[in-house]
Write a protein that holds these residues in place. Structure first.
Motif, PDB file in Angstrom:
ATOM      1  N   GLU A 120       0.834  -1.201   0.000  1.00  0.00           N
ATOM      2  CA  GLU A 120       0.000   0.000   0.000  1.00  0.00           C
ATOM      3  C   GLU A 120       0.863   1.242   0.000  1.00  0.00           C
ATOM      4  O   GLU A 120       0.595   2.212  -0.718  1.00  0.00           O
ATOM      5  CB  GLU A 120      -0.915   0.003   1.222  1.00  0.00           C
ATOM      6  N   ALA A 121       1.933   1.209   0.797  1.00  0.00           N
ATOM      7  CA  ALA A 121       2.831   2.362   0.866  1.00  0.00           C
ATOM      8  C   ALA A 121       3.429   2.642  -0.505  1.00  0.00           C
ATOM      9  O   ALA A 121       3.523   3.790  -0.938  1.00  0.00           O
ATOM     10  CB  ALA A 121       3.943   2.091   1.875  1.00  0.00           C
ATOM     11  N   ALA A 122       3.800   1.552  -1.205  1.00  0.00           N
ATOM     12  CA  ALA A 122       4.412   1.717  -2.519  1.00  0.00           C
ATOM     13  C   ALA A 122       3.442   2.347  -3.497  1.00  0.00           C
ATOM     14  O   ALA A 122       3.816   3.236  -4.263  1.00  0.00           O
ATOM     15  CB  ALA A 122       4.889   0.365  -3.047  1.00  0.00           C
ATOM     16  N   SER A 123       2.161   1.921  -3.464  1.00  0.00           N
ATOM     17  CA  SER A 123       1.224   2.505  -4.422  1.00  0.00           C
ATOM     18  C   SER A 123       0.833   3.919  -4.001  1.00  0.00           C
ATOM     19  O   SER A 123       0.539   4.764  -4.835  1.00  0.00           O
ATOM     20  CB  SER A 123      -0.010   1.612  -4.594  1.00  0.00           C
ATOM     21  N   ALA A 124       0.883   4.196  -2.695  1.00  0.00           N
ATOM     22  CA  ALA A 124       0.607   5.555  -2.233  1.00  0.00           C
ATOM     23  C   ALA A 124       1.717   6.503  -2.677  1.00  0.00           C
ATOM     24  O   ALA A 124       1.475   7.678  -2.959  1.00  0.00           O
ATOM     25  CB  ALA A 124       0.476   5.573  -0.714  1.00  0.00           C
ATOM     26  N   ASP A 125       2.938   5.966  -2.765  1.00  0.00           N
ATOM     27  CA  ASP A 125       4.068   6.765  -3.221  1.00  0.00           C
ATOM     28  C   ASP A 125       3.987   7.065  -4.708  1.00  0.00           C
ATOM     29  O   ASP A 125       4.846   7.763  -5.240  1.00  0.00           O
ATOM     30  CB  ASP A 125       5.391   6.036  -2.939  1.00  0.00           C
ATOM     31  N   GLY A 126       2.995   6.490  -5.370  1.00  0.00           N
ATOM     32  CA  GLY A 126       2.805   6.770  -6.789  1.00  0.00           C
ATOM     33  C   GLY A 126       3.643   5.900  -7.696  1.00  0.00           C
ATOM     34  O   GLY A 126       3.871   6.232  -8.852  1.00  0.00           O
ATOM     35  N   ALA A 127       4.118   4.760  -7.167  1.00  0.00           N
ATOM     36  CA  ALA A 127       4.885   3.857  -8.025  1.00  0.00           C
ATOM     37  C   ALA A 127       3.951   3.216  -9.037  1.00  0.00           C
ATOM     38  O   ALA A 127       2.810   2.875  -8.710  1.00  0.00           O
ATOM     39  CB  ALA A 127       5.560   2.780  -7.183  1.00  0.00           C
ATOM     40  N   THR A 128       4.407   3.046 -10.286  1.00  0.00           N
ATOM     41  CA  THR A 128       3.585   2.364 -11.285  1.00  0.00           C
ATOM     42  C   THR A 128       3.560   0.876 -10.961  1.00  0.00           C
ATOM     43  O   THR A 128       4.375   0.396 -10.164  1.00  0.00           O
ATOM     44  CB  THR A 128       4.159   2.556 -12.693  1.00  0.00           C
ATOM     45  N   ALA A 129       2.644   0.167 -11.602  1.00  0.00           N
ATOM     46  CA  ALA A 129       2.492  -1.257 -11.318  1.00  0.00           C
ATOM     47  C   ALA A 129       3.804  -2.003 -11.571  1.00  0.00           C
ATOM     48  O   ALA A 129       4.215  -2.865 -10.794  1.00  0.00           O
ATOM     49  CB  ALA A 129       1.380  -1.841 -12.174  1.00  0.00           C
ATOM     50  N   LEU A 130       4.478  -1.621 -12.649  1.00  0.00           N
ATOM     51  CA  LEU A 130       5.714  -2.315 -13.005  1.00  0.00           C
ATOM     52  C   LEU A 130       6.809  -2.031 -11.987  1.00  0.00           C
ATOM     53  O   LEU A 130       7.523  -2.937 -11.544  1.00  0.00           O
ATOM     54  CB  LEU A 130       6.153  -1.888 -14.408  1.00  0.00           C
ATOM     55  N   GLN A 131       6.920  -0.752 -11.596  1.00  0.00           N
ATOM     56  CA  GLN A 131       7.918  -0.391 -10.585  1.00  0.00           C
ATOM     57  C   GLN A 131       7.648  -1.115  -9.282  1.00  0.00           C
ATOM     58  O   GLN A 131       8.556  -1.626  -8.629  1.00  0.00           O
ATOM     59  CB  GLN A 131       7.865   1.115 -10.320  1.00  0.00           C
ATOM     60  N   ARG A 132       6.355  -1.132  -8.913  1.00  0.00           N
ATOM     61  CA  ARG A 132       5.964  -1.784  -7.670  1.00  0.00           C
ATOM     62  C   ARG A 132       6.389  -3.239  -7.701  1.00  0.00           C
ATOM     63  O   ARG A 132       6.918  -3.767  -6.738  1.00  0.00           O
ATOM     64  CB  ARG A 132       4.445  -1.684  -7.515  1.00  0.00           C
ATOM     65  N   PHE A 133       6.154  -3.851  -8.855  1.00  0.00           N
ATOM     66  CA  PHE A 133       6.482  -5.269  -8.966  1.00  0.00           C
ATOM     67  C   PHE A 133       7.993  -5.486  -8.868  1.00  0.00           C
ATOM     68  O   PHE A 133       8.482  -6.333  -8.138  1.00  0.00           O
ATOM     69  CB  PHE A 133       5.951  -5.825 -10.291  1.00  0.00           C
ATOM     70  N   ARG A 134       8.754  -4.677  -9.626  1.00  0.00           N
ATOM     71  CA  ARG A 134      10.193  -4.898  -9.730  1.00  0.00           C
ATOM     72  C   ARG A 134      10.923  -4.516  -8.439  1.00  0.00           C
ATOM     73  O   ARG A 134      11.853  -5.192  -8.018  1.00  0.00           O
ATOM     74  CB  ARG A 134      10.760  -4.086 -10.905  1.00  0.00           C
ATOM     75  N   LEU A 135      10.494  -3.423  -7.821  1.00  0.00           N
ATOM     76  CA  LEU A 135      11.253  -2.908  -6.684  1.00  0.00           C
ATOM     77  C   LEU A 135      10.730  -3.386  -5.335  1.00  0.00           C
ATOM     78  O   LEU A 135      11.476  -3.416  -4.360  1.00  0.00           O
ATOM     79  CB  LEU A 135      11.249  -1.372  -6.705  1.00  0.00           C
ATOM     80  N   VAL A 136       9.471  -3.757  -5.270  1.00  0.00           N
ATOM     81  CA  VAL A 136       8.917  -4.138  -3.971  1.00  0.00           C
ATOM     82  C   VAL A 136       8.552  -5.625  -3.932  1.00  0.00           C
ATOM     83  O   VAL A 136       9.023  -6.369  -3.087  1.00  0.00           O
ATOM     84  CB  VAL A 136       7.666  -3.292  -3.624  1.00  0.00           C
ATOM     85  N   VAL A 137       7.734  -6.049  -4.900  1.00  0.00           N
ATOM     86  CA  VAL A 137       7.211  -7.416  -4.837  1.00  0.00           C
ATOM     87  C   VAL A 137       8.317  -8.437  -5.085  1.00  0.00           C
ATOM     88  O   VAL A 137       8.507  -9.371  -4.308  1.00  0.00           O
ATOM     89  CB  VAL A 137       6.069  -7.602  -5.862  1.00  0.00           C
ATOM     90  N   LEU A 138       9.057  -8.258  -6.161  1.00  0.00           N
ATOM     91  CA  LEU A 138      10.038  -9.281  -6.558  1.00  0.00           C
ATOM     92  C   LEU A 138      11.098  -9.534  -5.488  1.00  0.00           C
ATOM     93  O   LEU A 138      11.359 -10.698  -5.153  1.00  0.00           O
ATOM     94  CB  LEU A 138      10.663  -8.896  -7.907  1.00  0.00           C
ATOM     95  N   PRO A 139      11.716  -8.481  -4.920  1.00  0.00           N
ATOM     96  CA  PRO A 139      12.716  -8.763  -3.878  1.00  0.00           C
ATOM     97  C   PRO A 139      12.131  -9.522  -2.689  1.00  0.00           C
ATOM     98  O   PRO A 139      12.768 -10.423  -2.151  1.00  0.00           O
ATOM     99  CB  PRO A 139      13.181  -7.365  -3.453  1.00  0.00           C
ATOM    100  N   LEU A 140      10.896  -9.161  -2.299  1.00  0.00           N
ATOM    101  CA  LEU A 140      10.290  -9.847  -1.153  1.00  0.00           C
ATOM    102  C   LEU A 140       9.907 -11.276  -1.500  1.00  0.00           C
ATOM    103  O   LEU A 140       9.833 -12.146  -0.647  1.00  0.00           O
ATOM    104  CB  LEU A 140       9.041  -9.081  -0.696  1.00  0.00           C
TER     105      LEU A 140
END
Lengths: 316, 272
Positions: free
Chosen positions: A209-229
């Motif tokens: 939620e924090a990532a999408s609130a920061d205005g990250a696009t879906a792709l950025q969210r996936f690459r920078l937040v989801v994938l590492p976790l």
């Protein structure tokens, strides 16, 4: 809890055994673990050791009265000089890499599609369990029938429209291996998806939620937040599939039997043929041992790669 | 909001297409079982057919279906029970032990699971031949229990490890015996893990094909082996094969569908 206080009765007994409680506890735990350890040593490790021993001998049950002659590493050398064995080794690696790569890509897409919590997705998920649970022999037979050129649901039209050769995909040396790989992908992509989905669902929701609130696009969210976790789960899925894909037997044995020629021969198929059909025990044991070595090597490489990726992800 | 509904619509359409890719082959297999032989072999393939139970009558003439079913059930239940009896206590002991060797032993079980069966099957085959168990259900149960008990041990290890020790400690200070702390306190809380383990053991051994192919004979072979062995004899058509495949897949698929919660749990817990 069913453990009402019986301490006053139990306590004298504990004294009487003459052992300190921690020691008794250790003994108890050893006693619980011992049967399984002994069993696995006797029924898995002992044959394994025998297999290593046999691999140094020329040992054929159908020839020379089953006499064993020590030949050193000749069986292992034959693995490289024998063109069939070499082909099987190369095929197995090609099969493993191609199948697991495709399964991972498709599996990840499928998991992302199913991520949203809804009734529809739950029903889809239940249906996707079917290919995972169907007997692999049956999966092989289904595709063999579907791809048959004379009456198969797909095979007939593929041949009729000139997409496959007149004898079908499974009978051609160039297309048999890719087709067998695709059958494996069909069967195991849902498993990869299920594992990755379980990983996705256990991700902490507040970070997303924090990532999408920061205005990250879906792709950025996936690459920078989801994938590492998700990396530990990815690692788990990959290792599991690499191990199983490298041991592929049922699908190949049922659809092509390793043919045409050696086009789809794998280490397991070749080893089983040598060992349990031609009773060439020494050579077959060498094939089995090389298979173990390869699997161990692949697992080690994967662990190293994922660790490095993990470190890099943490640095970012 | 509109963009969101459209996205969901696209997602669902994709899922339906993927699901179709999965259901077509399965439905085709199911449908062949109800087609008369002439229509299966019609060239080009026909889509409409007049349903018949002829193939099911045929397989009962051609095979001793009940015997095949019995073999499959005996071997998978035998393997499952033995694996649970060995693996559950071992998993508990490894999770509770404070020794630094415990984790080594746990990883040993994990490593055993990665061994390709070909490496042990050949020496095991010779061993069974020498002690006269070749061709019996026992041979298959014995060798499959190695992999499955290693699997159960590792899976239960991760379940028990996630379980706080407090309850057992409390029970022990209350005077509960060590066995009681395991059997009456710890065990009931990991029942989902045991169900998941059992589910996987049953599935692995029910679907197993390679070991029974070489370790059983014509009287003790399970459904999976009969499926392929039957194939190639001239009496067999895809229709009878489809009918026989009903018996070998339906029980497992139904089990997985009804218990899919445990299935997914087992996937994520037991394999890492």
């Amino acid at each position: 809890m069913a453990t009402t206080s019986v301490g006053s009765i139990d306590f004298p007994q504990r004294k009487a055994s003459g052992l300190r409680f921690t020691d008794r506890r250790k003994l108890f735990l050893v006693a619980l673990a011992l049967p399984a350890v002994v069993y696995v040593v006797l029924v898995a490790l002992w044959p394994l050791a025998q297999g290593i021993w046999y691999s140094f001998f020329d040992y054929n049950l159908l020839r020379g009265g089953g006499r064993r002659t020590f030949v050193g590493l000749a069986n292992y050398a034959e693995l490289w000089t024998d063109s069939t064995a070499r082909r099987a080794l190369i095929n197995t690696f090609a099969f493993t890499f191609a199948a697991v790569a495709l399964e991972f890509i498709f599996g990840l897409c499928l998991a992302l599609l199913l991520w949203r919590e809804s009734r529809f997705n739950r029903i889809c998920l239940a249906f996707l369990l079917i290919p995972v649970t169907i007997t692999p022999v049956v999966v092989g037979l289904i595709f063999r029938a579907l791809l048959a050129v004379d009456y198969g649901f797909f095979g007939y039209y593929l041949a009729e429209w000139g997409i496959s050769g007149p004898r079908g995909f499974l009978a051609s040396t160039t297309s048999a291996l890719p087709v067998v790989i695709l059958i494996d992908v069909w069967e195991w992509t849902p498993l990869v998806a299920l594992i990755l989905l379980a990983g996705l669902k256990s991700l902490p929701g507040d970070i997303l939620e924090a990532a999408s609130a920061d205005g990250a696009t879906a792709l950025q969210r996936f690459r920078l937040v989801v994938l590492p976790l998700l990396l530990p789960t990815v690692f788990l899925a990959l290792v599991l599939r690499v191990m199983d894909a490298f041991r592929v037997f049922d699908i190949i044995f049922v659809t092509t039997g390793g043919g045409p020629g050696d086009a789809t021969n794998s280490l397991m198929v070749y080893g089983v043929k040598q060992g349990l059909q031609f009773f060439n025990i020494g050579f077959a044991s060498a094939i089995g041992n090389v298979t173990i070595l390869c699997i161990a090597l692949l697992c080690a490489v994967f662990t190293l790669l994922i660790r490095r990726a993990d470190v890099r992800a943490n640095e970012q | 909001m509109k963009a969101r509904t459209r996205q969901i619509a696209i997602e669902r359409t994709t899922l339906v297409v993927i699901l179709a890719l999965y259901m077509i082959p399965v439905l085709w297999l199911v449908s062949t079982a109800y087609k008369p032989p002439r229509e299966i072999f019609s060239s080009p393939p026909s889509f409409s057919f007049s349903p018949t139970l002829f193939n099911f009558e045929r397989i009962f003439q051609l095979f001793d279906v009940w015997q095949l079913l019995k073999s499959s059930i005996v071997m998978s239940l035998g393997t499952t029970v033995l694996s649970l009896l060995l693996g559950v206590p071992a998993g508990y002991a490894l999770a509770r032990s404070k020794s630094r060797y415990a984790i080594v032993v746990a990883y040993f079980f994990l490593a055993i699971r990665t061994v390709p069966i070909i490496a042990t099957l050949i020496p095991f085959y010779l061993m069974m031949r020498d002690i006269g168990l070749l061709g019996t259900w026992w041979a298959v149960i014995l060798i499959n229990t190695t992999l499955n008990c290693a699997f159960v041990t590792w899976m239960m290890f991760s379940y028990f490890r996630a379980l706080p020790r407090d309850m057992e400690e409390a029970a022990l200070t209350d005077g509960c015996t060590l066995w009681g702390a395991f059997y009456r306190v710890a065990l009931p809380t990991v029942v989902p893990g045991i169900i998941a383990s059992a589910l996987f053991c049953i599935m692995f051994s029910w679907n197993d094909f390679l070991t029974p192919m070489f370790l059983t004979n014509s009287d003790t072979k399970p459904l999976s082996v009969a499926l392929l062995a039957s194939f190639g004899t001239k009496d067999i058509t895809w229709g009878t094969l489809g009918a026989l495949a009903h018996f070998s897949t339906v029980p497992i698929v139904l089990m997985a569908l009804f218990l899919n919660r445990y299935f997914v749990q087992g996937l994520t817990k037991g394999v890492h």
